[in-house]
Enzyme design. Structure first.
Site, PDB file in Angstrom:
ATOM      1  N   THR A  18       0.829  -1.204   0.000  1.00 48.98           N
ATOM      2  CA  THR A  18       0.000   0.000   0.000  1.00 48.98           C
ATOM      3  C   THR A  18       0.864   1.256   0.000  1.00 48.98           C
ATOM      4  O   THR A  18       1.952   1.281   0.593  1.00 48.98           O
ATOM      5  CB  THR A  18      -0.937  -0.002   1.219  1.00 48.98           C
ATOM      6  N   SER A  63      -1.756   3.267  10.497  1.00 51.46           N
ATOM      7  CA  SER A  63      -2.690   2.413  11.258  1.00 51.46           C
ATOM      8  C   SER A  63      -1.988   1.080  11.481  1.00 51.46           C
ATOM      9  O   SER A  63      -0.968   0.779  10.842  1.00 51.46           O
ATOM     10  CB  SER A  63      -3.986   2.177  10.472  1.00 51.46           C
ATOM     11  N   TYR A 122      -3.123  -1.661  10.487  1.00 57.11           N
ATOM     12  CA  TYR A 122      -3.182  -2.328   9.175  1.00 57.11           C
ATOM     13  C   TYR A 122      -1.988  -1.924   8.302  1.00 57.11           C
ATOM     14  O   TYR A 122      -1.293  -2.779   7.750  1.00 57.11           O
ATOM     15  CB  TYR A 122      -4.496  -1.981   8.451  1.00 57.11           C
ATOM     16  N   HIS A 123      -1.768  -0.612   8.189  1.00 55.92           N
ATOM     17  CA  HIS A 123      -0.668  -0.159   7.328  1.00 55.92           C
ATOM     18  C   HIS A 123       0.689  -0.666   7.851  1.00 55.92           C
ATOM     19  O   HIS A 123       1.603  -0.949   7.076  1.00 55.92           O
ATOM     20  CB  HIS A 123      -0.675   1.373   7.214  1.00 55.92           C
ATOM     21  N   LYS A 174       1.773  -3.942   6.505  1.00 56.26           N
ATOM     22  CA  LYS A 174       2.301  -3.912   5.138  1.00 56.26           C
ATOM     23  C   LYS A 174       3.788  -3.574   5.129  1.00 56.26           C
ATOM     24  O   LYS A 174       4.535  -4.015   4.260  1.00 56.26           O
ATOM     25  CB  LYS A 174       1.530  -2.879   4.311  1.00 56.26           C
TER      26      LYS A 174
HETATM   27  P1  NAD Z   1     -10.972  -7.574   0.514  1.00 58.81           P
HETATM   28  O1  NAD Z   1     -11.211  -7.580   1.972  1.00 58.81           O
HETATM   29  O2  NAD Z   1     -12.117  -7.281  -0.389  1.00 58.81           O
HETATM   30  O3  NAD Z   1     -10.364  -8.988   0.059  1.00 58.81           O
HETATM   31  C1  NAD Z   1      -9.395  -9.686   0.795  1.00 58.81           C
HETATM   32  C2  NAD Z   1      -9.654 -11.171   0.598  1.00 58.81           C
HETATM   33  O4  NAD Z   1      -8.639 -11.897   1.308  1.00 58.81           O
HETATM   34  C3  NAD Z   1     -11.007 -11.629   1.151  1.00 58.81           C
HETATM   35  O5  NAD Z   1     -11.720 -12.375   0.197  1.00 58.81           O
HETATM   36  C4  NAD Z   1     -10.636 -12.461   2.362  1.00 58.81           C
HETATM   37  O6  NAD Z   1     -11.568 -13.504   2.635  1.00 58.81           O
HETATM   38  C5  NAD Z   1      -9.256 -12.980   1.992  1.00 58.81           C
HETATM   39  N1  NAD Z   1      -8.416 -13.327   3.146  1.00 58.81           N
HETATM   40  C6  NAD Z   1      -8.092 -12.555   4.209  1.00 58.81           C
HETATM   41  N2  NAD Z   1      -7.346 -13.245   5.079  1.00 58.81           N
HETATM   42  C7  NAD Z   1      -7.177 -14.482   4.549  1.00 58.81           C
HETATM   43  C8  NAD Z   1      -6.514 -15.651   4.989  1.00 58.81           C
HETATM   44  N3  NAD Z   1      -5.908 -15.720   6.188  1.00 58.81           N
HETATM   45  N4  NAD Z   1      -6.518 -16.751   4.187  1.00 58.81           N
HETATM   46  C9  NAD Z   1      -7.178 -16.732   2.991  1.00 58.81           C
HETATM   47  N5  NAD Z   1      -7.831 -15.643   2.535  1.00 58.81           N
HETATM   48  C10 NAD Z   1      -7.845 -14.534   3.315  1.00 58.81           C
HETATM   49  O7  NAD Z   1      -9.765  -6.572   0.236  1.00 58.81           O
HETATM   50  P2  NAD Z   1      -9.338  -5.844  -1.136  1.00 58.81           P
HETATM   51  O8  NAD Z   1      -9.866  -4.471  -1.107  1.00 58.81           O
HETATM   52  O9  NAD Z   1      -9.616  -6.728  -2.286  1.00 58.81           O
HETATM   53  O10 NAD Z   1      -7.775  -5.760  -0.930  1.00 58.81           O
HETATM   54  C11 NAD Z   1      -6.935  -6.796  -1.419  1.00 58.81           C
HETATM   55  C12 NAD Z   1      -5.478  -6.458  -1.152  1.00 58.81           C
HETATM   56  O11 NAD Z   1      -5.161  -5.218  -1.780  1.00 58.81           O
HETATM   57  C13 NAD Z   1      -5.171  -6.272   0.330  1.00 58.81           C
HETATM   58  O12 NAD Z   1      -3.904  -6.825   0.617  1.00 58.81           O
HETATM   59  C14 NAD Z   1      -5.141  -4.773   0.511  1.00 58.81           C
HETATM   60  O13 NAD Z   1      -4.291  -4.430   1.549  1.00 58.81           O
HETATM   61  C15 NAD Z   1      -4.625  -4.306  -0.849  1.00 58.81           C
HETATM   62  N6  NAD Z   1      -5.070  -2.938  -1.176  1.00 58.81           N
HETATM   63  C16 NAD Z   1      -6.406  -2.649  -1.292  1.00 58.81           C
HETATM   64  C17 NAD Z   1      -6.789  -1.339  -1.601  1.00 58.81           C
HETATM   65  C18 NAD Z   1      -8.233  -0.923  -1.699  1.00 58.81           C
HETATM   66  O14 NAD Z   1      -8.504   0.299  -1.849  1.00 58.81           O
HETATM   67  N7  NAD Z   1      -9.189  -1.845  -1.667  1.00 58.81           N
HETATM   68  C19 NAD Z   1      -5.811  -0.358  -1.818  1.00 58.81           C
HETATM   69  C20 NAD Z   1      -4.467  -0.698  -1.692  1.00 58.81           C
HETATM   70  C21 NAD Z   1      -4.108  -2.000  -1.372  1.00 58.81           C
HETATM   71  N1  USQ Z   2     -11.644   9.789   4.282  1.00 58.10           N
HETATM   72  C1  USQ Z   2     -12.572  10.813   4.383  1.00 58.10           C
HETATM   73  N2  USQ Z   2     -13.882  10.483   4.382  1.00 58.10           N
HETATM   74  C2  USQ Z   2     -14.345   9.206   4.271  1.00 58.10           C
HETATM   75  C3  USQ Z   2     -13.402   8.163   4.155  1.00 58.10           C
HETATM   76  C4  USQ Z   2     -12.061   8.483   4.177  1.00 58.10           C
HETATM   77  O1  USQ Z   2     -12.203  11.986   4.473  1.00 58.10           O
HETATM   78  O2  USQ Z   2     -15.561   9.000   4.284  1.00 58.10           O
HETATM   79  C5  USQ Z   2     -10.193  10.100   4.261  1.00 58.10           C
HETATM   80  C6  USQ Z   2      -9.378   9.408   5.348  1.00 58.10           C
HETATM   81  O3  USQ Z   2      -9.344  10.162   6.535  1.00 58.10           O
HETATM   82  C7  USQ Z   2      -8.017   9.298   4.677  1.00 58.10           C
HETATM   83  C8  USQ Z   2      -8.344   9.170   3.196  1.00 58.10           C
HETATM   84  O4  USQ Z   2      -9.689   9.604   3.041  1.00 58.10           O
HETATM   85  O5  USQ Z   2      -7.291  10.467   4.861  1.00 58.10           O
HETATM   86  C9  USQ Z   2      -8.231   7.745   2.681  1.00 58.10           C
HETATM   87  O6  USQ Z   2      -9.035   6.908   3.489  1.00 58.10           O
HETATM   88  P1  USQ Z   2      -9.720   5.593   2.866  1.00 58.10           P
HETATM   89  O7  USQ Z   2     -10.620   5.011   3.900  1.00 58.10           O
HETATM   90  O8  USQ Z   2     -10.276   5.893   1.534  1.00 58.10           O
HETATM   91  O9  USQ Z   2      -8.448   4.658   2.598  1.00 58.10           O
HETATM   92  P2  USQ Z   2      -7.407   4.017   3.618  1.00 58.10           P
HETATM   93  O10 USQ Z   2      -7.913   3.921   4.995  1.00 58.10           O
HETATM   94  O11 USQ Z   2      -6.094   4.700   3.413  1.00 58.10           O
HETATM   95  O12 USQ Z   2      -7.312   2.525   3.087  1.00 58.10           O
HETATM   96  C10 USQ Z   2      -7.604   2.160   1.734  1.00 58.10           C
HETATM   97  C11 USQ Z   2      -7.766   0.649   1.717  1.00 58.10           C
HETATM   98  C12 USQ Z   2      -6.453   0.000   2.123  1.00 58.10           C
HETATM   99  C13 USQ Z   2      -5.336   0.534   1.231  1.00 58.10           C
HETATM  100  C14 USQ Z   2      -5.269   2.052   1.251  1.00 58.10           C
HETATM  101  C15 USQ Z   2      -4.302   2.608   0.231  1.00 58.10           C
HETATM  102  O13 USQ Z   2      -8.804   0.261   2.613  1.00 58.10           O
HETATM  103  O14 USQ Z   2      -6.559  -1.401   1.988  1.00 58.10           O
HETATM  104  O15 USQ Z   2      -4.112   0.005   1.664  1.00 58.10           O
HETATM  105  O16 USQ Z   2      -6.557   2.574   0.881  1.00 58.10           O
HETATM  106  S1  USQ Z   2      -3.411   3.989   0.823  1.00 58.10           S
HETATM  107  O17 USQ Z   2      -4.397   5.003   1.274  1.00 58.10           O
HETATM  108  O18 USQ Z   2      -2.586   4.464  -0.225  1.00 58.10           O
HETATM  109  O19 USQ Z   2      -2.657   3.533   1.960  1.00 58.10           O
END
Ligand code: NAD
Ligand code: USQ
Length: 400
Positions: free
Chosen positions: A144, A179, A181-182, A185
Site C-alpha cells: 500500500t 494504522s 493495518y498499514h 504492510k
Molecule cells: P478484501 O477484503 O475485499 O479482500 C481480501 C480477501 O482476502 C477476502 O476475500 C478475504 O476472505 C481474503 N483473506 C483474508 N485473510 C485471509 C486468509 N488468512 N486466508 C485466505 N484468505 C484470506 O480486500 P481488497 O480491497 O480486495 O484488498 C486486497 C489487497 O489489496 C489487500 O492486501 C489490501 O491491503 C490491498 N489494497 C487494497 C486497496 C483498496 O482500496 N481496496 C488499496 C491498496 C491495497
Molecule cells: N476519508 C474521508 N472520508 C471518508 C473516508 C475516508 O475523508 O468518508 C479520508 C481518510 O481520513 C483518509 C483518506 O480519506 O485520509 C483515505 O481513506 P480511505 O478510507 O479511503 O483509505 P485508507 O484507509 O487509506 O485505506 C484504503 C484501503 C487500504 C489501502 C489504502 C491505500 O482500505 O486497503 O491500503 O486505501 S493507501 O491510502 O494508499 O494507503
C-alpha cells in the site's frame, strides 16, 4: 501461467482473478472467505449483491468457457497452504489475502491483533511455501502507498539514494504507516526484501493507492460476476463512499479539513497492473517495488468533484466536514513517483466526470440495499477515545 490468487474472493482479487483467466492464464483462487464473516460480525454488507463463490465460478465458466479453480483454505494455516502449492504448482502467486481496513485494525486490541497476526502470518507462510515448494515462482504482493505516510519530500518507488557523512547508499524509503493495518504492510515488505536477499526468491511489492470503481470488463459479463462495493465506515474507501452518499442525498463525509492527499487508482487499472507485474516477473533474488496509483487527489477535491457531478445530474449534494476520527495530517505536501508500471505499458484510466456519474448511478441502482446506519465512521484513532465501536446494524432505512 499457473497462478495462485490468494484472497481472490475479495474486491481487488475477484476482478483480478477474472482478468488473469480472461487473458488465458490458469487461475486458482485460494480464500477462506473470512472477509464475508467479518462483514457479518460488523453488521455491514456490500452495496452490490455479491454471490457465493461457487455461483461466481460457475457463472464465469458458463459465460466464458474458462475454468477458475477454488481452494477454501486459510493462508495462516501452513499445512493447508503447502497442500495448495503442491496441487497448483504455481508459477506466480498473487497475494491479496489480508485484512485490509485501517479502521478495522484500530477498533480495539483484538482487531489490531487479528490484523497483525492474519496479515503477517499469511505473508510469512507464502514466503516459506515458496522457499520449500516453488522457489522459482514469482510473488506479486499487494502492499500500500500508506506504508510511506505523508513525508515532506517526494516519495520514491521503494528505495531512496541517500548521501550521509560523505557516503552514499540506496536504501528502503522511510516508512510512516498510519494504522496497525498499514504497519502490517511495512512488515510484509521487510519480509519480502529479506527473503529475496537470503533465499533468492523473486517478488514484486505493489504499493497500491486507494482503489475506486466497481466494474471491470470481466465483472460486467454476467450478473453473478458482480464485484463487491463497500461503503460502510469500516471498509468503504473515500471516493466509493462519496458516490454512495451522493446517490442517497447523504452529506459527503469529508474527515477534518480534507487536505489529506493520497494516490488513487481505478479498479480497471488494478487488474491491468497486476497482470503486467505477473507477465514480466522479477529476476531471481530481485525485490521490486512499484507504486501502483495513477493520480493523486485530496479528499476535499474529490468531494468537490462529486458535488459538481451530482449537481449536473440534478441531485442536491452537500459536503460536510465531520470531525476526523483518524490521527493524520490534514494539510501536507504530497508527491510520489509511479514510473515502473507506466514503463511496463500501463495506460492510466484517469478519473473523469462520466466515471463519477457512473458510480453515482450504480449506487442509485442499489439504493434499496443501503443501510444508512453503516455510513458514519465510528472507529477512533486517538488514545483516550472510547474503543472503536464497529458499525452496528443500526436502523435499516431501505432494504430490498
Ligand atoms: P478484501 O477484503 O475485499 O479482500 C481480501 C480477501 O482476502 C477476502 O476475500 C478475504 O476472505 C481474503 N483473506 C483474508 N485473510 C485471509 C486468509 N488468512 N486466508 C485466505 N484468505 C484470506 O480486500 P481488497 O480491497 O480486495 O484488498 C486486497 C489487497 O489489496 C489487500 O492486501 C489490501 O491491503 C490491498 N489494497 C487494497 C486497496 C483498496 O482500496 N481496496 C488499496 C491498496 C491495497
Ligand atoms: N476519508 C474521508 N472520508 C471518508 C473516508 C475516508 O475523508 O468518508 C479520508 C481518510 O481520513 C483518509 C483518506 O480519506 O485520509 C483515505 O481513506 P480511505 O478510507 O479511503 O483509505 P485508507 O484507509 O487509506 O485505506 C484504503 C484501503 C487500504 C489501502 C489504502 C491505500 O482500505 O486497503 O491500503 O486505501 S493507501 O491510502 O494508499 O494507503
Amino acid at each position: 501461467m499457473r497462478i495462485l490468487v490468494i484472497g481472490g474472493d475479495g474486491y481487488c482479487g475477484w476482478a483480478t482473478a477474472l482478468h488473469l483467466s480472461a487473458c488465458g492464464h490458469d487461475v486458482t483462487i485460494l480464500d477462506n472467505l473470512v472477509r464475508r464473516k467479518w462483514d457479518r460480525d460488523l453488521g455491514v454488507s456490500s452495496l452490490t449483491p455479491i454471490r457465493g463463490i461457487g455461483e461466481r465460478l460457475r457463472s464465469w465458466e458458463a459465460t466464458t468457457g474458462k475454468k477458475i479453480g477454488f481452494i477454501k483454505a486459510d493462508a495462516t494455516n501452513y499445512a493447508a497452504l503447502v497442500e495448495a502449492f503442491q496441487t497448483v504448482e504455481p508459477e506466480a502467486i498473487v497475494n491479496f489475502g489480508q485484512q485490509r481496513s485501517a479502521p478495522f485494525s484500530m477498533i480495539d486490541r483484538d482487531h489490531a491483533a487479528l490484523t497483525m497476526v492474519n496479515n503477517t502470518l499469511c505473508n510469512l507462510n507464502v514466503l516459506w511455501a515458496m522457499r520449500e515448494h516453488a522457489p522459482a515462482a514469482h510473488l506479486v504482493k499487494l502492499g500500500t502507498m500508506g506504508e510511506y505516510g505523508t513525508p515532506n519530500i517526494e516519495i520514491e518507488e521503494g528505495f531512496i539514494t541517500i548521501e550521509h557523512k560523505g557516503r552514499r547508499d540506496t536504501l528502503p524509503f522511510p516508512k510512516q504507516p498510519g494504522s496497525f493495518y498499514h504497519l502490517t504492510k511495512v512488515s510484509d515488505s521487510d519480509q519480502l526484501f529479506f527473503t529475496c536477499r537470503i533465499w533468492g526468491l523473486r517478488a514484486t511489492d505493489l504499493n497500491q493507492g486507494v482503489v475506486y470503481g466497481l466494474d471491470t470488463e470481466e465483472t460486467t459479463l454476467a450478473p453473478a460476476l458482480v464485484n463487491r462495493f463497500d461503503y460502510d465506515g469500516v471498509y468503504g474507501t473515500a471516493l466509493n463512499r462519496f458516490c454512495v452518499e451522493a446517490a442517497l442525498g447523504h452529506p459527503l463525509t469529508v474527515y477534518g479539513r480534507g487536505g489529506q492527499t493520497r494516490g488513487f487508482i481505478n479498479i480497471v487499472d488494478t487488474v491491468r497492473c497486476v497482470r503486467l507485474a505477473v507477465e514480466t516477473p522479477a529476476e531471481a533474488g530481485e525485490f521490486r517495488v512499484f507504486n501502483q496509483f495513477t493520480q493523486t487527489f485530496s479528499v476535499l477535491s474529490l468531494a468537490h468533484s462529486v458535488v459538481r457531478v451530482g449537481a449536473a445530474m440534478g441531485l442536491s449534494v452537500e459536503l460536510q466536514h465531520v470531525e476526523n476520527p483518524r490521527v493524520e495530517k490534514e494539510l501536507h505536501y504530497y508527491s510520489s513517483v509511479n514510473n515502473h508500471l507506466l514503463a511496463l505499458g500501463l495506460e492510466p484510466t484517469l478519473l473523469d466526470d462520466p466515471t463519477i456519474e457512473g458510480m453515482i448511478r450504480t449506487a442509485a441502482r442499489y439504493e434499496k440495499r443501503v443501510d444508512t446506519g453503516q455510513i458514519p465512521a465510528t472507529v477512533q484513532w486517538a488514545a483516550g477515545s472510547p474503543p472503536g465501536r464497529p458499525a452496528v446494524p443500526a436502523k435499516v432505512v431501505r432494504r430490498s
